[in-house]
Each structure stands twice: as C-alpha cells, then as structure tokens.
Write a protein that holds these residues in place. Structure first.
Motif, PDB file in Angstrom:
ATOM      1  N   THR A   1      -5.159   1.956   7.854  1.00 19.57           N
ATOM      2  CA  THR A   1      -3.756   1.828   7.420  1.00 19.57           C
ATOM      3  C   THR A   1      -2.829   1.677   8.621  1.00 19.57           C
ATOM      4  N   ARG A   2      -3.230   0.870   9.570  1.00 22.64           N
ATOM      5  CA  ARG A   2      -2.447   0.707  10.801  1.00 22.64           C
ATOM      6  C   ARG A   2      -1.104   0.035  10.558  1.00 22.64           C
ATOM      7  N   ARG A   3      -1.007  -0.759   9.503  1.00 22.15           N
ATOM      8  CA  ARG A   3       0.236  -1.501   9.261  1.00 22.15           C
ATOM      9  C   ARG A   3       1.040  -0.910   8.106  1.00 22.15           C
ATOM     10  N   ASN A   4       0.849   0.355   7.845  1.00 22.78           N
ATOM     11  CA  ASN A   4       1.558   1.073   6.773  1.00 22.78           C
ATOM     12  C   ASN A   4       1.329   0.453   5.398  1.00 22.78           C
ATOM     13  N   GLU A   5       0.156  -0.137   5.181  1.00 23.57           N
ATOM     14  CA  GLU A   5      -0.097  -0.748   3.879  1.00 23.57           C
ATOM     15  C   GLU A   5      -0.626   0.237   2.841  1.00 23.57           C
ATOM     16  N   GLY A   6      -1.016   1.423   3.262  1.00 23.15           N
ATOM     17  CA  GLY A   6      -1.580   2.377   2.318  1.00 23.15           C
ATOM     18  C   GLY A   6      -0.640   3.517   1.999  1.00 23.15           C
ATOM     19  N   ILE A   7      -0.787   4.067   0.779  1.00 24.02           N
ATOM     20  CA  ILE A   7       0.001   5.245   0.401  1.00 24.02           C
ATOM     21  C   ILE A   7      -0.900   6.427   0.050  1.00 24.02           C
TER      22      ILE A   7
END
Length: 96
Positions: free
Chosen positions: A45-51
């Motif tokens: 989740t390096r690009r803040n794509e996960g919650i």
C-alpha cells in the motif's frame, strides 16, 4: 537461514479505497502477525491505495487443487438454475 528457523509465509489481502472486498495482493515472510501487517502495509500500500489489510498464515489456507478442477466443480454443472440464462425475462421488463 535454515528452514527450521525461517519466518512463516503470510498471504496478504488488501481492500482498496474503491473496493468492497479484499483481494489477494501477494505473500511475504514475517516472524509474527503484527510484523506481517507492517510489512504488508509498506510493501502493498505504498501509494495509499488500501484502506484495510488482512494477513493470514499460508498454513491456515486450504485450497482446491487445479489438477482436480473438473471433478471438484462438477456438482455445479447439474444445477442450471444457478446460471442466469436458465430464467426467461418476462415481456415488459426493461431493466433487471
């Protein structure tokens, strides 16, 4: 590192910002669940794509064998009502 002292393998599942379900993102080795979560966060989740993240020991997953796919999934072949083409759409119904 010998196999007797190797860290266990963890399967990583990520729920994206736009998704409703978790999907398998990959695998990683970690000594425990907390470190597996931290490493999964940094790796997947390096690009803040996960919650949301799930980490599951790979030894806890039971899977069907691709070699046995025909006999394993055959019981669903005798249930045609599970396929949408089994049903007729009544006249006058524009949208389902």
């Amino acid at each position: 590192m010998s196999s007797s002292t190797a860290w266990p393998l963890w399967e990583v599942f990520v729920r994206s910002r736009r998704g409703l379900s978790h999907t398998h993102a990959g695998s990683l080795h970690a000594p425990d669940a907390e470190m597996a979560l931290r490493n999964a966060r940094d790796l997947y989740t390096r690009r803040n794509e996960g919650i949301s993240l799930w980490v599951v020991p790979s030894t806890a997953i039971t899977a069907s064998s691709p070699d046995e796919k025909d006999p394993f999934f055959e019981p669903s072949a005798d249930k045609p009502y599970r396929h949408p083409t089994f049903y007729e759409i009544p006249e006058g119904v524009k949208h389902l």
